[in-house]
Structure formats: C-alpha cells, structure tokens
Design a protein around this motif. Structure first.
Motif, PDB file in Angstrom:
ATOM      1  N   ILE A   6       8.405   3.067  -4.645  1.00 12.49           N
ATOM      2  CA  ILE A   6       7.115   3.686  -4.963  1.00 12.49           C
ATOM      3  C   ILE A   6       6.056   3.064  -4.066  1.00 12.49           C
ATOM      4  O   ILE A   6       5.795   1.858  -4.131  1.00 12.49           O
ATOM      5  N   THR A   8       4.693   4.297   0.010  1.00 17.72           N
ATOM      6  CA  THR A   8       5.361   4.447   1.305  1.00 17.72           C
ATOM      7  C   THR A   8       4.422   3.988   2.414  1.00 17.72           C
ATOM      8  O   THR A   8       4.033   4.766   3.279  1.00 17.72           O
ATOM      9  N   VAL A  11       4.865  -1.698   3.828  1.00 22.34           N
ATOM     10  CA  VAL A  11       6.044  -2.361   3.264  1.00 22.34           C
ATOM     11  C   VAL A  11       7.096  -1.336   2.832  1.00 22.34           C
ATOM     12  O   VAL A  11       8.270  -1.426   3.200  1.00 22.34           O
ATOM     13  N   ILE A  32       0.121  10.390  -1.884  1.00 24.87           N
ATOM     14  CA  ILE A  32      -0.734  11.070  -0.906  1.00 24.87           C
ATOM     15  C   ILE A  32       0.049  12.215  -0.266  1.00 24.87           C
ATOM     16  O   ILE A  32       0.975  11.976   0.532  1.00 24.87           O
ATOM     17  N   VAL A  84       3.336  -0.625  -3.955  1.00 27.63           N
ATOM     18  CA  VAL A  84       1.977  -0.067  -3.849  1.00 27.63           C
ATOM     19  C   VAL A  84       1.006  -1.193  -3.479  1.00 27.63           C
ATOM     20  O   VAL A  84       1.339  -2.374  -3.578  1.00 27.63           O
TER      21      VAL A  84
HETATM   22  N1  LIG Z   1       1.509  -5.107   4.876  1.00 31.14           N
HETATM   23  C1  LIG Z   1       2.233  -6.211   4.906  1.00 31.14           C
HETATM   24  O1  LIG Z   1       2.544  -6.757   5.978  1.00 31.14           O
HETATM   25  C2  LIG Z   1       2.729  -6.847   3.630  1.00 31.14           C
HETATM   26  C3  LIG Z   1       3.625  -7.922   3.724  1.00 31.14           C
HETATM   27  C4  LIG Z   1       4.079  -8.490   2.548  1.00 31.14           C
HETATM   28  C5  LIG Z   1       3.636  -8.011   1.325  1.00 31.14           C
HETATM   29  N2  LIG Z   1       2.748  -6.978   1.273  1.00 31.14           N
HETATM   30  C6  LIG Z   1       2.337  -6.486  -0.049  1.00 31.14           C
HETATM   31  O2  LIG Z   1       3.004  -5.258  -0.289  1.00 31.14           O
HETATM   32  C7  LIG Z   1       2.161  -4.379  -1.033  1.00 31.14           C
HETATM   33  C8  LIG Z   1       2.019  -3.066  -0.275  1.00 31.14           C
HETATM   34  O3  LIG Z   1       1.334  -3.318   0.935  1.00 31.14           O
HETATM   35  P1  LIG Z   1       1.226  -2.220   2.090  1.00 31.14           P
HETATM   36  O4  LIG Z   1       0.588  -2.895   3.235  1.00 31.14           O
HETATM   37  O5  LIG Z   1       2.542  -1.555   2.253  1.00 31.14           O
HETATM   38  O6  LIG Z   1       0.212  -1.175   1.388  1.00 31.14           O
HETATM   39  P2  LIG Z   1      -0.154   0.291   1.897  1.00 31.14           P
HETATM   40  O7  LIG Z   1      -1.531   0.540   1.436  1.00 31.14           O
HETATM   41  O8  LIG Z   1       0.204   0.437   3.337  1.00 31.14           O
HETATM   42  O9  LIG Z   1       0.843   1.229   1.081  1.00 31.14           O
HETATM   43  C9  LIG Z   1       0.771   1.414  -0.306  1.00 31.14           C
HETATM   44  C10 LIG Z   1       1.164   2.850  -0.593  1.00 31.14           C
HETATM   45  O10 LIG Z   1       1.308   3.007  -2.008  1.00 31.14           O
HETATM   46  C11 LIG Z   1       0.902   4.320  -2.340  1.00 31.14           C
HETATM   47  N3  LIG Z   1       0.670   4.398  -3.788  1.00 31.14           N
HETATM   48  C12 LIG Z   1      -0.287   3.784  -4.514  1.00 31.14           C
HETATM   49  N4  LIG Z   1      -0.156   4.116  -5.816  1.00 31.14           N
HETATM   50  C13 LIG Z   1       0.920   4.930  -5.897  1.00 31.14           C
HETATM   51  C14 LIG Z   1       1.570   5.603  -6.972  1.00 31.14           C
HETATM   52  N5  LIG Z   1       1.136   5.488  -8.236  1.00 31.14           N
HETATM   53  N6  LIG Z   1       2.613   6.392  -6.696  1.00 31.14           N
HETATM   54  C15 LIG Z   1       3.065   6.525  -5.438  1.00 31.14           C
HETATM   55  N7  LIG Z   1       2.511   5.917  -4.384  1.00 31.14           N
HETATM   56  C16 LIG Z   1       1.444   5.120  -4.607  1.00 31.14           C
HETATM   57  C17 LIG Z   1      -0.331   4.528  -1.486  1.00 31.14           C
HETATM   58  O11 LIG Z   1      -0.655   5.885  -1.361  1.00 31.14           O
HETATM   59  C18 LIG Z   1       0.111   3.882  -0.163  1.00 31.14           C
HETATM   60  O12 LIG Z   1       0.701   4.829   0.688  1.00 31.14           O
HETATM   61  C19 LIG Z   1       0.861  -5.134  -1.249  1.00 31.14           C
HETATM   62  O13 LIG Z   1       0.891  -5.782  -2.488  1.00 31.14           O
HETATM   63  C20 LIG Z   1       0.868  -6.159  -0.135  1.00 31.14           C
HETATM   64  O14 LIG Z   1       0.126  -7.297  -0.458  1.00 31.14           O
HETATM   65  C21 LIG Z   1       2.301  -6.385   2.399  1.00 31.14           C
END
Ligand SMILES: NC(=O)c1ccc[n+]([C@@H]2O[C@H](COP(=O)([O-])OP(=O)(O)OC[C@H]3O[C@@H](n4cnc5c(N)ncnc54)[C@H](O)[C@@H]3O)[C@@H](O)[C@H]2O)c1
Length: 433
Positions: A6, A8, A11, A32, A84
């Motif tokens: 959940i 996309t 991560v 989205i 997410v």
């Molecule tokens: N970006 C990184 O390098 C990284 C590394 C380690 C950990 N993290 C952690 O991982 C998590 C995600 O980070 P990210 O950078 O991938 O975020 P992101 O914003 O790129 O992606 C999150 C996605 O979740 C979707 N989303 C939100 N609510 C939803 C729902 N109810 N149903 C379906 N989709 C939903 C959003 O539309 C978005 O596309 C965060 O907690 C972040 O701290 C990120």
C-alpha cells in the motif's frame, strides 16, 4: 505467496518491483489515480537507477500489477506492506500518522485469511500497537499480526539496496508472523544478517539509525568549518578519520547540510519522541538546529561572491537532495536557492533529473536551463549544490569561456579545485580555506 503493497512511492514501487523479480506475486495499491494510470500504461512515476528495466520485465510477466482497488489487493494476501508517507506534522514536526492510520482502517475491512500487516513506513515507537487496535476495531474477526520491517534503502540506489541490504530488521511479537516473514524474505537468507527483535525495538532502530547518520553529517560539516578557519583540509581529515574501522569512511563528506525526505523528518520525529518520553536527545536537537542554520549560511556564502555586482547571474547546478534521484523533498539545494532568491533575481538552475519537481517548488522565481553549460552562459558564479557525476566532469575550460566572471562555489567538493585555480577560476569549496 501474495504480497500487497500500500503506497506506490519511492519505497513501495522499488520494493514491489524487487519482490516481483524474486518471484513473489505483487499487487501495488495507491490512492492517486494518475499514478496508477501512468504505471498501468507502462510508464514509471519516479526515477531510480535500474528500476525501468525490472519494472517492464515484471509487468510483462504479470508478476506485478497496479490498482486503486484496495479490496482486490488485500483480499487473499499473505503479507500487506504499508509503505505510505509519514511526513512531518507542519507544526509539531512529529511524524504525521494520518496516512498510516487511514490505510490501516481501509485494509482492515478486506482481511479474509491470516495476514501479516508489515509496516515499512518509518513510524514512531508504539505505532504497531495503534495499527493493531485500529484493525481490531474495524474488523474484530480479522486473523492478523502486525510486524515492523523498517526500510533502509537509499534513494538513487533503491534497486541496488533492495537486492543487497546490509541487514533486514524484523520486529515481530508472534511466531506465526515470523514464519510468514521468513518465507517472504527467504531469498535474502544467505545475503545479509537478519535481526529478529521486539516490534518497538524495530521501530526505534530505524529512527536511531537515521538520526545517527544525520549527526555524522553534522559532525563532519562542523569539522569542515573548523578546517576552513584553522588551515587544515577536511578531505585529508575525513580520510584520516575514515581509515579507523570504528568510525568508518561513509557519511564523512562535508556539504551544504543534510536533506531529503528522511533525515530532516526522522531527526525531528526522534527528537519529538525523546521529549514525549521525557528523555531529551540533546545531540539530535543540536544537529537539527545547526543543520538549518547551515543552509542559510551556505546561501549567504554564494550571495557574498556577487557582493560587488548584485545583479550578477548565479548559475546553480543541482536541485535534487542528492545525486541519482529526482527527489527535491527537503533538498538543501532548494533551501539554499530559496535563501539566494531573497537577495538575487538573476538565478538560473539546472539538474539532470529534478527540474520538474524543482519547478513545482521554485516556480517563476528562477530561470531553468536546458543543460549545465546553458546555465553557466554569462554567469558570474557557478554553484554546485548536488553531487551529480556529470558535474564532476564538467569541461571547466569551456565553462570559463561562457561565464562572465570566473567564480565557482563547490558546496559538494566534487570539482578538481587545483585545475579550476590553474584555469583562473576563483574557487571555493567546503572545509578548506
Ligand atoms: N524515500 C526513502 O528513501 C525512504 C527510505 C526509507 C524509509 N522511507 C519511509 O517510507 C515511507 C514511504 O516513503 P516514500 O518516500 O515512499 O513516500 P511517497 O510519498 O513517495 O509514497 C507514498 C505513497 O503512498 C500513497 N498513499 C498514501 N495513503 C495511501 C492509501 N491510503 N492508500 C494507498 N496509497 C496511499 C501516496 O499516494 C504515495 O504515492 C515513509 O514513512 C518514509 O519515511 C522512505
């Protein structure tokens, strides 16, 4: 094995593609529609080195699919991964858990067999307990366990890191959940260390690790300031420190301050947790304050180079928070450009991948160049803010001919400074007078 992811994003997408490549049946959900449409058209929604090829291959083989429909994703899944966002709350700066809780509420309705709900998002200690409560409330007959499986991948290296992790940390309080996670992660058994811990420890490990890395960056930045004043050279100092295996040579590159979607938010969230539990984390508190100060100071350093000609053109190379990604979230480059905008109306920017994301933040306040060479046309100073490989090998002679004044501020220490000086540039880097 069926895995539903959940979220996309940075991560969820590489993780989904990685597991599909390893043979797991993956369904990625997002809320989205434009994102899901794009992925279903066979186009990626973000840039990650090596992702494109694996994405195409696994879409074609049907190992991964993308949907807006939570029910079809969660129903029958062995593992549902939450990936997410957990952005900082605009006021308190603690992790905003609204997306996690909303996703937990939604997925709970569709749990129709024993399922492990695995939190990949970075969440404060105790969030697993809350997710458990929410799922029980929504679906009292659901058969499930909640585990924490923090993500340590580096943006820009997400695919490499997925297949070659240093360690896999799994916080699980039930044997049944551990068994399922062992199956999902079986391909990694001979590749890295597995650490099985309490869920609360796992949640803490992620924050403690990111805060430590942020402190390491802050430390070397402070040492760089010291070197500039004392006549030492930070590159030599960092090398000397890094040869000590107790210290290690990673995260010892001084620069404009840390940024990105993780370090600023995770340090703030960890500091906030310290306050909440009455255990003040003073090193982290200081790191946060000093890192913010640093970005403003670096912006000023650039502005000082055009003091005698305030209308002078500033060419900015690099907008992403680091090389190898298009991500501009909390990018120090963006904050530094914002600082410069307060004093200059003549800024032209370029980044190999992040132009679109940067435009959404900087708007009409700067001009956008088609290449690093275009950006430098008639410029009075060239500033390097992101460590892209392309910038390292920029043709300094040709840049010199294009520029109005030959000045370089290299906040990533990637240019050959000696060569720049030999060519007649006034060259400033970080950590050397
Ligand atoms: N970006 C990184 O390098 C990284 C590394 C380690 C950990 N993290 C952690 O991982 C998590 C995600 O980070 P990210 O950078 O991938 O975020 P992101 O914003 O790129 O992606 C999150 C996605 O979740 C979707 N989303 C939100 N609510 C939803 C729902 N109810 N149903 C379906 N989709 C939903 C959003 O539309 C978005 O596309 C965060 O907690 C972040 O701290 C990120």
């Amino acid at each position: 094995m069926k895995l539903a992811i959940i979220g996309t994003g940075y991560v969820g997408l590489p993780t989904g593609v990685g597991f599909a490549e390893l043979g797991t049946n993956v369904v990625c959900v997002d809320k989205i529609p434009a994102k899901i449409d794009c992925l279903n058209r066979g186009e990626l929604t973000l840039f990650e080195d090596g992702l494109d090829e694996l994405f195409r291959k696994n879409v074609a083989s049907g190992k991964i699919r993308f949907t807006l429909d939570m029910q079809s994703a969660v129903s029958g899944a062995d593992v549902v991964m939450l990936a997410v966002g957990t952005p900082p709350h605009p006021v308190t700066k603690e992790a905003d858990l609204q997306y996690i809780y909303a996703a937990a509420k939604e997925l709970a309705q569709y749990l129709d067999r024993y399922t492990v709900v695995a939190t990949k998002s970075t969440v404060p200690v105790g969030t697993g307990d809350e997710i458990e409560k929410i799922i029980h409330e929504v679906n009292p007959s659901a058969d499930f366990d909640v585990v924490s499986i923090p993500e340590f991948l580096r943006e820009g290296f997400a695919i490499h890191d997925f297949f070659n992790p240093d360690r896999i940390v799994i916080g699980a309080n039930s044997e049944r959940a551990k068994e399922v996670m062992r199956k999902l992660y079986a391909p990694f058994v001979d590749k890295c260390s597995f650490l099985w811990v309490k869920r609360r420890s796992s949640e803490t490990i992620k924050y403690a690790s990111n805060a430590f890395l942020a402190m390491k960056i802050h430390y070397i930045n402070e040492m760089a300031d010291f070197c500039e004043k004392s006549g030492a050279d930070i590159r030599e100092v960092a090398k000397g420190m890094g040869l000590d295996t107790r210290i290690g040579n990673k995260f010892l590159n001084p620069g404009p301050g840390y940024g990105g979607s993780c370090f600023p938010k995770d340090t703030n969230a960890m500091a906030q947790m310290g306050r909440k539990y009455g255990s003040i984390l003073s090193l982290i508190e200081t790191t946060i304050a000093k890192n913010d100060e640093r970005k403003a100071k670096m912006g000023q350093r650039v502005i000082d180079t055009i003091k005698s000609n305030p209308e002078g053109k500033i060419a900015v190379l690099g907008l992403a928070f680091k090389g190898g990604t298009d991500d501009c979230r909390e990018s120090p480059a963006i904050d530094i450009v914002k600082e410069m905008i307060k004093h200059s109306h003549n800024i032209c920017v370029y980044d190999p991948k992040a132009m679109q994301n940067a435009k959404a933040i900087l708007g009409d306040n700067v001009k956008y160049a088609a290449s690093m060479y275009d950006a430098c046309e008639n410029a009075d100073v060239m500033v390097i803010l992101t460590e892209w490989e392309d910038f390292k090998y920029i043709d300094l002679s040709s840049i010199k001919q294009k520029m109005h004044s030959a000045k370089i501020v290299d906040l990533r220490n990637i240019i050959d400074g000696q060569k720049a000086v030999e060519l007649g540039f006034e060259y400033q880097c970080v950590g050397k007078a």
